[in-house]
Write an enzyme that holds these catalytic residues in place. Structure first.
Site, PDB file in Angstrom:
ATOM      1  N   ARG A 237       3.097  -8.003   4.216  1.00  0.00           N
ATOM      2  CA  ARG A 237       2.187  -8.865   3.452  1.00  0.00           C
ATOM      3  C   ARG A 237       2.872  -9.258   2.156  1.00  0.00           C
ATOM      4  NH1 ARG A 237      -2.390  -4.430   3.939  1.00  0.00           N
ATOM      5  NH2 ARG A 237      -0.518  -3.354   3.281  1.00  0.00           N
TER       6      ARG A 237
ATOM      7  N   SER B 267      -7.024  -2.161   5.100  1.00  0.00           N
ATOM      8  CA  SER B 267      -8.176  -1.362   5.548  1.00  0.00           C
ATOM      9  C   SER B 267      -8.816  -0.659   4.351  1.00  0.00           C
ATOM     10  CB  SER B 267      -7.731  -0.330   6.581  1.00  0.00           C
ATOM     11  OG  SER B 267      -7.220  -0.967   7.714  1.00  0.00           O
TER      12      SER B 267
ATOM     13  N   HIS C 135      -4.742  -7.470  11.073  1.00  0.00           N
ATOM     14  CA  HIS C 135      -4.175  -6.766  12.229  1.00  0.00           C
ATOM     15  C   HIS C 135      -4.309  -7.627  13.491  1.00  0.00           C
ATOM     16  CE1 HIS C 135      -5.476  -2.881   9.980  1.00  0.00           C
ATOM     17  NE2 HIS C 135      -4.157  -2.914   9.938  1.00  0.00           N
TER      18      HIS C 135
ATOM     19  N   LYS D 124      -5.137  12.333   6.882  1.00  0.00           N
ATOM     20  CA  LYS D 124      -5.418  11.110   6.113  1.00  0.00           C
ATOM     21  C   LYS D 124      -6.912  10.943   5.843  1.00  0.00           C
ATOM     22  CE  LYS D 124      -1.643   7.824   6.702  1.00  0.00           C
ATOM     23  NZ  LYS D 124      -1.327   6.440   7.088  1.00  0.00           N
TER      24      LYS D 124
HETATM   25  O1  PNS Z   1      -1.190   1.567   9.020  1.00  0.00           O
HETATM   26  P1  PNS Z   1      -0.295   2.583   8.371  1.00  0.00           P
HETATM   27  O2  PNS Z   1      -1.099   3.785   7.945  1.00  0.00           O
HETATM   28  O3  PNS Z   1       0.546   2.006   7.271  1.00  0.00           O
HETATM   29  O4  PNS Z   1       0.719   3.093   9.534  1.00  0.00           O
HETATM   30  C1  PNS Z   1       1.698   4.046   9.239  1.00  0.00           C
HETATM   31  C2  PNS Z   1       2.387   4.535  10.527  1.00  0.00           C
HETATM   32  C3  PNS Z   1       1.386   5.019  11.560  1.00  0.00           C
HETATM   33  C4  PNS Z   1       3.206   3.414  11.137  1.00  0.00           C
HETATM   34  C5  PNS Z   1       3.349   5.682  10.106  1.00  0.00           C
HETATM   35  O5  PNS Z   1       2.643   6.611   9.349  1.00  0.00           O
HETATM   36  C6  PNS Z   1       3.991   6.408  11.282  1.00  0.00           C
HETATM   37  O6  PNS Z   1       4.764   5.848  12.012  1.00  0.00           O
HETATM   38  N1  PNS Z   1       3.662   7.697  11.453  1.00  0.00           N
HETATM   39  C7  PNS Z   1       4.181   8.517  12.520  1.00  0.00           C
HETATM   40  C8  PNS Z   1       5.056   9.646  11.991  1.00  0.00           C
HETATM   41  C9  PNS Z   1       6.520   9.262  11.954  1.00  0.00           C
HETATM   42  O7  PNS Z   1       7.095   8.824  12.938  1.00  0.00           O
HETATM   43  N2  PNS Z   1       7.150   9.460  10.785  1.00  0.00           N
HETATM   44  C10 PNS Z   1       8.544   9.179  10.566  1.00  0.00           C
HETATM   45  C11 PNS Z   1       8.814   7.693  10.434  1.00  0.00           C
HETATM   46  S1  PNS Z   1       9.153   7.248   8.834  1.00  0.00           S
END
Ligand code: PNS
Length: 163
Positions: free
Chosen positions: A90, A128, A19, A43
């Site tokens: 990745r 993570s 990150h 989560k």
């Molecule tokens: O590090 P992560 O857990 O892969 O991040 C995921 C994240 C936070 C980018 C994703 O879950 C997110 O954007 N959540 C917000 C909800 C949202 O906007 N959902 C619709 C988009 S597909």
């Protein structure tokens, strides 16, 4: 000319060197980077949002804004005046999930573009989830997470010795 602002969203539970590598890359491309920590108790995170924000702020200093968000990412992106969402890619296995999210976000808000960046090769396998698992099982995370994260993992998780 308007400032180019990027949102770098994620769970960051906890933040790791992959990150941090991505944040550095974002900073070379954008005038301002907002690290956006998802508020989602469903989560079952190891660290609270406040703990994650505090750790990230400690690591990035004043170089970026660090904020939490809940609800739609594209709404948060609008709120902070950003046009770009940055995500790390990745392995190929990331691609399908990331493509779905990027296209859904574009459908929800066509002003927002998703930009994919690749982390340094050393961190290509890092997540993570693996950081927490390896730490809990007593594995060595040297070079993969910064010291403040290791310290917080020590406070939160007691490594288990093999049976
Ligand atoms: O590090 P992560 O857990 O892969 O991040 C995921 C994240 C936070 C980018 C994703 O879950 C997110 O954007 N959540 C917000 C909800 C949202 O906007 N959902 C619709 C988009 S597909």
């Amino acid at each position: 000319m308007s400032r180019r602002i990027a949102v770098y969203p994620g769970s960051f539970d906890p933040i790791h060197n992959g990150h941090l590598d991505l944040i550095e890359r974002c900073r070379t491309l954008f005038d301002e980077v907002v690290v956006a920590v998802l508020h989602n108790e469903a989560k079952k995170p190891l660290f609270t949002v406040d703990e994650r924000i505090e750790t990230i702020r400690e690591l990035v200093g004043d170089d970026c804004r660090v904020e939490s968000f809940s609800g739609l990412l594209v709404d948060f992106t609008d709120q902070v005046g950003a046009r770009a969402v940055v995500r790390g890619l990745r392995a190929v296995s990331d691609f399908e999930y990331e493509l779905q999210m990027a296209l859904m976000n574009r459908r929800l808000n066509s002003r927002v573009e998703t930009v994919f960046l690749m982390p340094r090769e050393d961190y290509i396998y890092l997540s993570s989830r693996l950081v927490k698992e390896v730490f809990a099982l007593g594995g060595d995370l040297t070079g993969l997470v910064p010291e403040p994260v290791l310290a917080r993992l020590r406070e939160r998780l007691r490594p288990t010795a093999p049976a």
